[in-house]
Design an enzyme around this catalytic site. Structure first.
Site, PDB file in Angstrom:
ATOM      1  N   GLU A 116       0.828  -1.218   0.000  1.00  0.00           N
ATOM      2  CA  GLU A 116       0.000   0.000   0.000  1.00  0.00           C
ATOM      3  C   GLU A 116       0.861   1.266   0.000  1.00  0.00           C
ATOM      4  O   GLU A 116       0.388   2.350   0.370  1.00  0.00           O
ATOM      5  CB  GLU A 116      -0.937   0.004   1.223  1.00  0.00           C
ATOM      6  CG  GLU A 116      -1.818  -1.214   1.348  1.00  0.00           C
ATOM      7  CD  GLU A 116      -2.869  -1.365   0.249  1.00  0.00           C
ATOM      8  OE1 GLU A 116      -2.873  -0.540  -0.695  1.00  0.00           O
ATOM      9  OE2 GLU A 116      -3.657  -2.306   0.320  1.00  0.00           O
ATOM     10  N   HIS A 139      -2.796   2.356   8.241  1.00  0.00           N
ATOM     11  CA  HIS A 139      -3.900   1.582   7.670  1.00  0.00           C
ATOM     12  C   HIS A 139      -4.088   0.314   8.490  1.00  0.00           C
ATOM     13  O   HIS A 139      -3.105  -0.299   8.909  1.00  0.00           O
ATOM     14  CB  HIS A 139      -3.583   1.238   6.214  1.00  0.00           C
ATOM     15  CG  HIS A 139      -4.461   0.169   5.637  1.00  0.00           C
ATOM     16  ND1 HIS A 139      -5.819   0.315   5.508  1.00  0.00           N
ATOM     17  CD2 HIS A 139      -4.181  -1.072   5.170  1.00  0.00           C
ATOM     18  CE1 HIS A 139      -6.329  -0.786   4.973  1.00  0.00           C
ATOM     19  NE2 HIS A 139      -5.360  -1.651   4.762  1.00  0.00           N
ATOM     20  N   HIS A 141      -7.408  -2.891   9.769  1.00  0.00           N
ATOM     21  CA  HIS A 141      -8.673  -3.567   9.466  1.00  0.00           C
ATOM     22  C   HIS A 141      -9.528  -3.733  10.725  1.00  0.00           C
ATOM     23  O   HIS A 141      -9.800  -4.867  11.143  1.00  0.00           O
ATOM     24  CB  HIS A 141      -8.391  -4.959   8.881  1.00  0.00           C
ATOM     25  CG  HIS A 141      -7.489  -4.977   7.675  1.00  0.00           C
ATOM     26  ND1 HIS A 141      -6.807  -6.106   7.263  1.00  0.00           N
ATOM     27  CD2 HIS A 141      -7.181  -4.003   6.780  1.00  0.00           C
ATOM     28  CE1 HIS A 141      -6.109  -5.838   6.161  1.00  0.00           C
ATOM     29  NE2 HIS A 141      -6.309  -4.564   5.856  1.00  0.00           N
ATOM     30  N   GLU A 169     -17.405  12.062  22.362  1.00  0.00           N
ATOM     31  CA  GLU A 169     -16.026  12.439  22.023  1.00  0.00           C
ATOM     32  C   GLU A 169     -15.768  12.558  20.518  1.00  0.00           C
ATOM     33  O   GLU A 169     -14.811  13.225  20.111  1.00  0.00           O
ATOM     34  CB  GLU A 169     -15.053  11.383  22.573  1.00  0.00           C
ATOM     35  CG  GLU A 169     -14.918  11.362  24.075  1.00  0.00           C
ATOM     36  CD  GLU A 169     -13.958  12.421  24.569  1.00  0.00           C
ATOM     37  OE1 GLU A 169     -12.899  12.587  23.951  1.00  0.00           O
ATOM     38  OE2 GLU A 169     -14.279  13.088  25.568  1.00  0.00           O
ATOM     39  N   HIS A 210     -13.012  -3.349   3.651  1.00  0.00           N
ATOM     40  CA  HIS A 210     -11.571  -3.597   3.778  1.00  0.00           C
ATOM     41  C   HIS A 210     -11.017  -3.060   5.113  1.00  0.00           C
ATOM     42  O   HIS A 210     -10.481  -3.825   5.907  1.00  0.00           O
ATOM     43  CB  HIS A 210     -10.817  -2.981   2.590  1.00  0.00           C
ATOM     44  CG  HIS A 210      -9.348  -3.262   2.593  1.00  0.00           C
ATOM     45  ND1 HIS A 210      -8.642  -3.685   1.498  1.00  0.00           N
ATOM     46  CD2 HIS A 210      -8.425  -3.183   3.597  1.00  0.00           C
ATOM     47  CE1 HIS A 210      -7.370  -3.872   1.815  1.00  0.00           C
ATOM     48  NE2 HIS A 210      -7.217  -3.562   3.090  1.00  0.00           N
TER      49      HIS A 210
HETATM   50  P1  13P Z   1       0.975  -5.378   3.124  1.00  0.00           P
HETATM   51  O1  13P Z   1       1.326  -6.659   3.809  1.00  0.00           O
HETATM   52  O2  13P Z   1       1.523  -5.312   1.727  1.00  0.00           O
HETATM   53  O3  13P Z   1       1.335  -4.172   3.966  1.00  0.00           O
HETATM   54  O4  13P Z   1      -0.615  -5.356   2.928  1.00  0.00           O
HETATM   55  C1  13P Z   1      -1.476  -5.467   4.021  1.00  0.00           C
HETATM   56  C2  13P Z   1      -2.797  -4.821   3.777  1.00  0.00           C
HETATM   57  O5  13P Z   1      -3.477  -4.481   4.724  1.00  0.00           O
HETATM   58  C3  13P Z   1      -3.252  -4.601   2.389  1.00  0.00           C
HETATM   59  O6  13P Z   1      -4.313  -3.699   2.352  1.00  0.00           O
HETATM   60 ZN    ZN Z   2      -5.481  -3.659   4.209  1.00  0.00          ZN
END
Ligand code: 13P
Ligand code: ZN
Length: 270
Positions: A116, A139, A141, A169, A210
């Site tokens: 990413e 980033h 999940h 908050e 995602h």
């Molecule tokens: P990477 O292992 O390449 O960082 O990817 C993880 C991910 O969350 C892809 O969206």
């Molecule tokens: Zn991801």
């Protein structure tokens, strides 16, 4: 030269990645972090003239040419970062007008920067234009935000308003709201460009089905942004199917604005 593993920015990244894993936000290799580093500070730990290898990055970010980043590696597990930082992390410098990454430290098993990287670098460009003190793009999940994208309207105003109402908050932490991208193929320049465009108007960008991106001045602030939005999503999922008896009204959100000196995203409150 001082030992890089003793650098405050390194300790902070290791602590944050571990914490993110423990929050359940980064299963397997899920998630990635990039931190813009101060060249003079890095120079205390690394010989900036010693490039281990150079790799093309597949896009062009001239605004970042010469800039140094601490970044997680592709395929690397956040749960392992603390045990082998030199394998799971890298320090890279963007070079050749922002078309290549020079590895100065890390990825000791021959690894590469996160897949990413386009979304990270392009988001840094967007956020630095809004806030020259921005340093972090993160980033991950988180389950509740991810789940919410299956059942909630993806309209950004509606999505943001729902989150703001879930905890008092939220308005203080992310008055700029949450932008939302529909499902797109990850790890591409296209999603990188789309994310960066969304980063022009908010520090949080949800990737439907995602995860989420956050940006901020330091790791704590960015972690806290995602943590607060994720908490709000958790409350939403607990109540969404129940008859709602009470809520936070727009008048109350305006009162938070006035009292705490924050300004809600224009047009998002009645
Ligand atoms: P990477 O292992 O390449 O960082 O990817 C993880 C991910 O969350 C892809 O969206
Ligand atoms: Zn991801």
């Amino acid at each position: 030269m001082k030992d890089l593993l003793s650098a405050p920015f390194m300790a902070e990244l290791i602590r944050t990645a571990t914490n993110m894993y423990e929050h359940g936000w980064d299963e397997r290799n899920g998630g990635n972090i990039s931190v813009l580093l101060d060249e003079a500070e890095v120079g205390e730990y690394l010989d900036l003239n010693r490039v281990i290898r150079t790799v093309p990055i597949g896009f062009c970010a001239p605004e970042l040419s010469g800039k140094l980043f601490l970044v997680t590696g592709t395929g690397k597990y956040f749960k392992n970062v603390q045990y082998d930082p030199a394998k799971n992390l890298g320090v890279v410098r963007l070079a050749q007008n922002g078309t290549q990454a020079e590895l100065l430290w890390g990825f000791s098993d021959g690894g590469r920067v996160t897949s990413e990287f386009p979304a990270h670098m392009m988001s840094h460009v967007s956020r630095l234009a809004v806030d020259p003190k921005n340093r972090v793009v993160m980033h991950c999940h988180p389950s509740n935000l991810l789940a919410m994208t299956f059942v909630h309207d993806l309209d950004e105003r509606a999505f943001t308003r729902t989150l703001w109402r879930m905890c008092t908050e939220c308005m203080m932490v992310f008055p700029d709201g949450v932008n939302v991208l529909p499902w797109m193929l990850c790890g591409t320049n296209e999603i990188g460009l789309a994310t960066a465009k969304k980063m022009q108007t908010a520090r949080l960008v949800v990737w439907a089905q995602h995860g989420i991106y956050g940006a901020g001045r330091d790791l704590d602030e960015t972690f806290g942004l995602i943590e607060t939005a994720e908490k709000a999503a958790e409350v939403y999922l607990k109540i969404a199917h129940l008859p709602i008896k009470n809520t936070i009204t727009d008048a109350q959100l305006h009162a938070i604005e006035a009292h705490f000196g924050v300004t809600a995203r224009a047009g998002y409150l009645e």
